[in-house]
Each structure stands twice: as structure tokens, then as C-alpha cells.
Motif scaffolding. Structure first.
Motif, PDB file in Angstrom:
ATOM      1  N   VAL A 154       0.853  -1.202   0.000  1.00  0.00           N
ATOM      2  CA  VAL A 154       0.000   0.000   0.000  1.00  0.00           C
ATOM      3  C   VAL A 154       0.886   1.248   0.000  1.00  0.00           C
ATOM      4  N   TYR A 155       1.989   1.180   0.725  1.00  0.00           N
ATOM      5  CA  TYR A 155       2.924   2.317   0.779  1.00  0.00           C
ATOM      6  C   TYR A 155       3.506   2.636  -0.607  1.00  0.00           C
ATOM      7  N   VAL A 156       3.976   1.609  -1.314  1.00  0.00           N
ATOM      8  CA  VAL A 156       4.565   1.905  -2.648  1.00  0.00           C
ATOM      9  C   VAL A 156       3.460   2.301  -3.630  1.00  0.00           C
ATOM     10  N   GLY A 157       2.269   1.698  -3.466  1.00  0.00           N
ATOM     11  CA  GLY A 157       1.144   2.065  -4.339  1.00  0.00           C
ATOM     12  C   GLY A 157       0.678   3.491  -4.076  1.00  0.00           C
ATOM     13  N   MET A 158       0.764   3.913  -2.811  1.00  0.00           N
ATOM     14  CA  MET A 158       0.364   5.275  -2.453  1.00  0.00           C
ATOM     15  C   MET A 158       1.293   6.288  -3.125  1.00  0.00           C
ATOM     16  N   LYS A 159       2.553   5.921  -3.248  1.00  0.00           N
ATOM     17  CA  LYS A 159       3.515   6.808  -3.919  1.00  0.00           C
ATOM     18  C   LYS A 159       3.115   7.001  -5.392  1.00  0.00           C
ATOM     19  N   ALA A 160       2.697   5.885  -6.027  1.00  0.00           N
ATOM     20  CA  ALA A 160       2.275   5.985  -7.426  1.00  0.00           C
ATOM     21  C   ALA A 160       1.017   6.847  -7.543  1.00  0.00           C
ATOM     22  N   ALA A 161       0.101   6.687  -6.578  1.00  0.00           N
ATOM     23  CA  ALA A 161      -1.137   7.477  -6.593  1.00  0.00           C
ATOM     24  C   ALA A 161      -0.820   8.958  -6.355  1.00  0.00           C
ATOM     25  N   ALA A 162       0.150   9.216  -5.456  1.00  0.00           N
ATOM     26  CA  ALA A 162       0.537  10.603  -5.177  1.00  0.00           C
ATOM     27  C   ALA A 162       1.153  11.242  -6.420  1.00  0.00           C
ATOM     28  N   ASP A 232      -3.921  15.685   2.360  1.00  0.00           N
ATOM     29  CA  ASP A 232      -3.562  15.460   0.958  1.00  0.00           C
ATOM     30  C   ASP A 232      -4.063  14.095   0.489  1.00  0.00           C
ATOM     31  N   ILE A 233      -3.908  13.097   1.385  1.00  0.00           N
ATOM     32  CA  ILE A 233      -4.225  11.710   1.014  1.00  0.00           C
ATOM     33  C   ILE A 233      -5.111  11.101   2.094  1.00  0.00           C
ATOM     34  N   LEU A 234      -6.136  10.391   1.650  1.00  0.00           N
ATOM     35  CA  LEU A 234      -6.982   9.636   2.583  1.00  0.00           C
ATOM     36  C   LEU A 234      -6.695   8.153   2.370  1.00  0.00           C
ATOM     37  N   ALA A 235      -6.425   7.438   3.463  1.00  0.00           N
ATOM     38  CA  ALA A 235      -6.138   5.996   3.368  1.00  0.00           C
ATOM     39  C   ALA A 235      -7.198   5.203   4.133  1.00  0.00           C
ATOM     40  N   PRO A 236      -8.234   4.709   3.433  1.00  0.00           N
ATOM     41  CA  PRO A 236      -9.224   3.866   4.123  1.00  0.00           C
ATOM     42  C   PRO A 236      -8.605   2.504   4.425  1.00  0.00           C
ATOM     43  N   CYS A 237      -8.483   2.176   5.694  1.00  0.00           N
ATOM     44  CA  CYS A 237      -7.825   0.915   6.089  1.00  0.00           C
ATOM     45  C   CYS A 237      -8.666   0.154   7.109  1.00  0.00           C
ATOM     46  N   LYS A 252     -11.948  15.898   1.495  1.00  0.00           N
ATOM     47  CA  LYS A 252     -11.132  17.023   1.024  1.00  0.00           C
ATOM     48  C   LYS A 252      -9.826  16.540   0.386  1.00  0.00           C
ATOM     49  N   ALA A 253      -9.515  15.258   0.586  1.00  0.00           N
ATOM     50  CA  ALA A 253      -8.254  14.713   0.050  1.00  0.00           C
ATOM     51  C   ALA A 253      -8.263  14.752  -1.482  1.00  0.00           C
ATOM     52  N   LYS A 254      -7.048  14.892  -2.048  1.00  0.00           N
ATOM     53  CA  LYS A 254      -6.931  14.873  -3.509  1.00  0.00           C
ATOM     54  C   LYS A 254      -6.626  13.468  -4.015  1.00  0.00           C
ATOM     55  N   VAL A 255      -6.164  12.632  -3.071  1.00  0.00           N
ATOM     56  CA  VAL A 255      -5.788  11.256  -3.425  1.00  0.00           C
ATOM     57  C   VAL A 255      -6.433  10.315  -2.395  1.00  0.00           C
ATOM     58  N   ILE A 256      -6.945   9.167  -2.877  1.00  0.00           N
ATOM     59  CA  ILE A 256      -7.429   8.129  -1.947  1.00  0.00           C
ATOM     60  C   ILE A 256      -6.650   6.852  -2.246  1.00  0.00           C
ATOM     61  N   ALA A 257      -5.961   6.340  -1.234  1.00  0.00           N
ATOM     62  CA  ALA A 257      -5.108   5.164  -1.425  1.00  0.00           C
ATOM     63  C   ALA A 257      -5.005   4.437  -0.095  1.00  0.00           C
TER      64      ALA A 257
END
Ligand SMILES: NC(=O)c1ccc[n+]([C@@H]2O[C@H](COP(=O)([O-])OP(=O)(O)OC[C@H]3O[C@@H](n4cnc5c(N)ncnc54)[C@H](O)[C@@H]3O)[C@@H](O)[C@H]2O)c1
Ligand SMILES: CC(C)C[C@H](N)C(=O)O
Length: 364
Positions: A154-162, A232-237, A252-257
Motif C-alpha cells: 500500500v505504501y509503494v502504491g500510495m507513492k504511485a497514486a501521489a 492530501d491523502i486519505l487511506a481507508p484501512c 477534502k483529500a486529492k488522493v485516496i489510497a
């Protein structure tokens, strides 16, 4: 309950009901699609209010595994199992052994692993009855608990989403709101903290919140506030269905990951996210690290090889954003397309008669 109409709607192959009176086992195994290989997916233990709810869940989750495994580039089909019961009070070893015998009876069409409510210890008991189980103890030379590896994915995928949504893959200085700080998100928060992100966390279990506050300097908010915080990022976990028509207007987040399975309540919510200009990393693409890790056990587990595979999640998430941009479609549709194309290519190719070791004629 009309099981067949549910199966026909999304072309499920097989649903197996398992019962063992002595141990109290009540389980359902669903095999959605084995075009790419044997069905691999975890076993969820949950106190479903009705049997219908359990069947609905196992059908939905097994189909999700078909897409997850296909998008992850694994040669595995999709399946899942549910055990009906309270994971805190209703477990006993005989239950998991009985369940293991049912899995063994499927002769490899279904391979299990952990999911919500089941642990490495439960998998070890299943392993007393069958080899068709992964995520067993490292003492067996296996991979153990998949959650930290899911978190890394999820961490490396979040970087791609960012990169897609914020123009940079660096998470340093970014404000990241994490809903649910359980097994996966604890390890995710650790990676994010080490990179210098500012964390906002919530959970319904207070000790989990306290741990994130104490260890990572996270700011805690009430569960009702997390979706609407400035970030900046919302992480539903936590659990599924959190992205819906009621919650989307607050975000309000621009990215969801994030790690949670089935984050979108409906496909329409995926369309809404696209219209809102939010970069959504489809759940089953970004959270595939756990299944990639346990799948490596099928080749004799090698941690380094498994982590290399998990790092491909960066490319997989990037590819989804590329398809979405080129085709002007929502990212959930781009992910489905990526998975379906892989399955259809194999279905077409597999439909050709080519002699192989498994064909009945070769045994004569
Ligand atoms: N564990 C894995 O390897 C893995 C792999 C892929 C996907 N997932 C998915 O990731 C999600 C998290 O998995 P996990 O293993 O960390 O589970 P977990 O049960 O350890 O963590 C979930 C956390 O969410 C909290 N929570 C539940 N409802 C909440 C709410 N309304 N608000 C705030 N917090 C809430 C729980 O208290 C718990 O701490 C699940 O959806 C799971 O299906 C997990
Ligand atoms: C095979 C398991 C580790 C799968 C995990 N429960 C998931 O939903 O991806």
C-alpha cells in the motif's frame, strides 16, 4: 435465498457449504474463476447476522480475488471462504481442522490464507489437514502474517497514486488521514512516518489509536471526522463501503489510497470520484501485497523475491492511472479492464487444445 441466480450473475464456478456439528463449523467456500489458475483467497471469520449475508459476502469477496490476482499478474484464480462465527469467542482447533479437510477435498481448486478474523495460528491448524493453505508460520519456511507486506505494498502504491494526483511520489511533508489503524495500517503508518508524512488517525479501538499517537506522533480524531479532515491523502484501512454518496461530498483529500477491500460502495461512487477529480487507487490493485506474499509460498517461500513482486504495485497502480487518463475513464474501470483483459487472453488461449500433463488423454 436464490444462490444460483447470484452465481450466474457474475459467472461463479462453484460454491461449497461446509458443516461440522462437533466443532460448530459453518463455512462457505466460493470459487469464482480459475481461468488463470487455482483459486487463492483468504478465509474471513465474521459473525454474520444472516446466512444470506455470509453467502453474499463470500461471493463478493471471491470475485474480488479474481480481479486482485489477475491485476497483480499472478497465475491464480479467485476464491474466498467465510466461517460464520465470532472470531473472539467461537474458535476451536477442531473447527479449523474440519475446515482444512473440506479444503483438502477440493484437491487444490481452492487455496486459503488469512483474512479478517483469522490468524497465522488458524492457518497452521488448517495445515494439519491440507497443503492447500498459505500464510502459515515462518517456522514451516513459509511467509507468516501477510499484514506487514500488504502495508508495504500500500505504501509503494500510495507513492504511485501521489505521483498521479499530487505530481510527486514523495510523501514527505504530506498530510495523510488513516481510517482504522489495525494490523495493516499500523505498519503503513510506520513507513509513512519514516518518510516524514504528517499523520491523522482514527479507530474504534482506542489502544490502536494511542499506539499510533505515541509511536508516530499522529493526531487522533473521532471516527466520525476522519473522512472530512483537511489532508492530501486519505487511506481507508478499516472496512468496505466507506466511499459512498453520503461520504464523498465531505472528502477534502486529492488522493485516496488505502488497504481496505471493497472501498467503493457502488461503481457510481467510482464515477463520482473521477468527476470530483480525486485520484483513487483501486483497492484490489494497491492492497495485493498480502496475496503476492502468500502466493510466493507456492514456489517455496523466498522473502526477497516476494518483496520484489510487491514493489511491482507501484507500476500496477501507475498503469491504472495511465489507462484511466488515456481512455478518459474512472480508475476503478481502468483496473477492471486491466484484470479482465488478462483473464480473457488466457481464456482464449486456454480454450485451444494443446496437449499438456493434466489432460486426461495423457494418462492413458
Ligand atoms: N491483512 C491483510 O494482509 C490484508 C490484505 C488485503 C486487504 N486487507 C484489508 O485491509 C483492511 C484492514 O485489514 P487489517 O488486517 O488491518 O484488519 P484489522 O481488523 O487489523 O484492522 C482494521 C481496523 O479498523 C478498525 N475499524 C473498524 N471499523 C472502523 C471504523 N468505522 N472507524 C475506524 N476504525 C474502524 C478496527 O478497530 C481495526 O483496528 C480490511 O478491509 C482487509 O480486508 C487486509
Ligand atoms: C490471501 C490473503 C493474504 C488475502 C487478503 N486477505 C486479501 O484480501 O487480499
Amino acid at each position: 435465498m436464490n444462490v444460483f441466480s447470484g452465481m450466474i450473475a457474475h459467472d461463479y464456478e462453484q460454491v461449497i457449504f461446509c458443516q461440522d456439528r462437533t466443532s460448530g463449523l459453518k463455512a462457505v467456500i466460493a470459487i469464482h474463476d480459475t481461468t488463470l489458475g487455482p483459486a487463492l483467497g483468504g478465509t474471513r471469520m465474521w459473525n454474520y447476522e444472516t446466512e444470506e449475508a455470509a453467502v453474499e459476502d463470500v461471493l463478493r469477496l471471491s470475485r474480488g480475488m479474481t480481479y486482485k490476482n489477475a491485476a497483480a499478474g499472478l497465475n491464480l484464480g479467485g476464491g474466498k471462504a467465510v466461517i460464520i462465527g465470532d472470531a473472539r469467542t467461537d474458535k476451536n482447533p477442531e473447527m479449523f481442522r474440519a475446515f482444512g479437510r473440506y479444503i483438502q477435498g477440493l484437491n487444490g481448486r481452492y487455496i486459503t490464507a488469512e483474512d479478517v478474523g483469522t490468524t497465522v495460528e488458524d492457518m497452521d491448524i488448517i495445515h494439519q489437514e491440507t497443503d492447500y493453505v498459505t500464510g502459515i508460520s515462518q517456522a514451516f519456511g513459509a511467509s507468516g502474517n501477510p499484514s506487514p507486506v500488504t502495508a508495504y505494498g500500500v505504501y509503494v502504491g500510495m507513492k504511485a497514486a501521489a505521483k498521479a494526483g499530487l505530481g510527486t511520489e514523495s510523501l514527505s511533508g504530506k498530510t495523510i488521514a488513516v481510517q482504522g489503524v489495525g494490523n495493516v495500517a499500523y505498519h503503513l503508518c510506520k513507513h509513512l512516518h519514516e518518510e516524514g508524512a504528517q499523520l491523522i488517525v482514527t479507530d474504534i479501538h482506542q489502544p490502536s489509536v494511542k499506539r499510533a499517537v505515541d509511536e508516530f506522533g499522529a493526531r487522533a480524531v473521532d471516527p466520525t471526522e476522519i473522512l472530512q479532515v483537511d489532508c492530501d491523502i486519505l487511506a481507508p484501512c478499516a472496512l468496505g463501503g466507506v466511499l459512498n454518496e453520503d461520504t464523498l461530498p465531505m472528502i477534502k483529500a486529492k488522493v485516496i489510497a488505502g488497504a481496505a477491500n471493497n472501498q467503493l460502495n457502488t461503481n457510481e461512487d467510482g464515477e463520482r470520484l473521477q468527476q470530483m477529480g480525486i485520484a483513487y487507487a483501486p483497492d484490489y490493485v494497491i492492497n495485493a501485497g498480502g496475496v503476492m506474499n502468500v502466493a510466493d509460498e507456492l514456489n517455496g517461500y523466498n522473502r526477497e523475491r516476494a518483496f520484489k513482486k510487491v514493489e511491482t504495485i507501484f507500476d500496477n497502480v501507475s498503469r491504472v492511472f495511465e489507462i484511466a487518463k488515456t481512455e478518459q475513464i474512472a480508475t476503478y474501470r481502468a483496473a477492471d479492464r486491466m484484470a479482465e483483459e488478462r483473464i480473457e487472453r488466457m481464456r482464449y488461449s486456454g480454450g485451444k487444445f494443446l496437449q499438456n500433463g493434466y489432460h486426461i488423454l495423457s494418462k492413458r
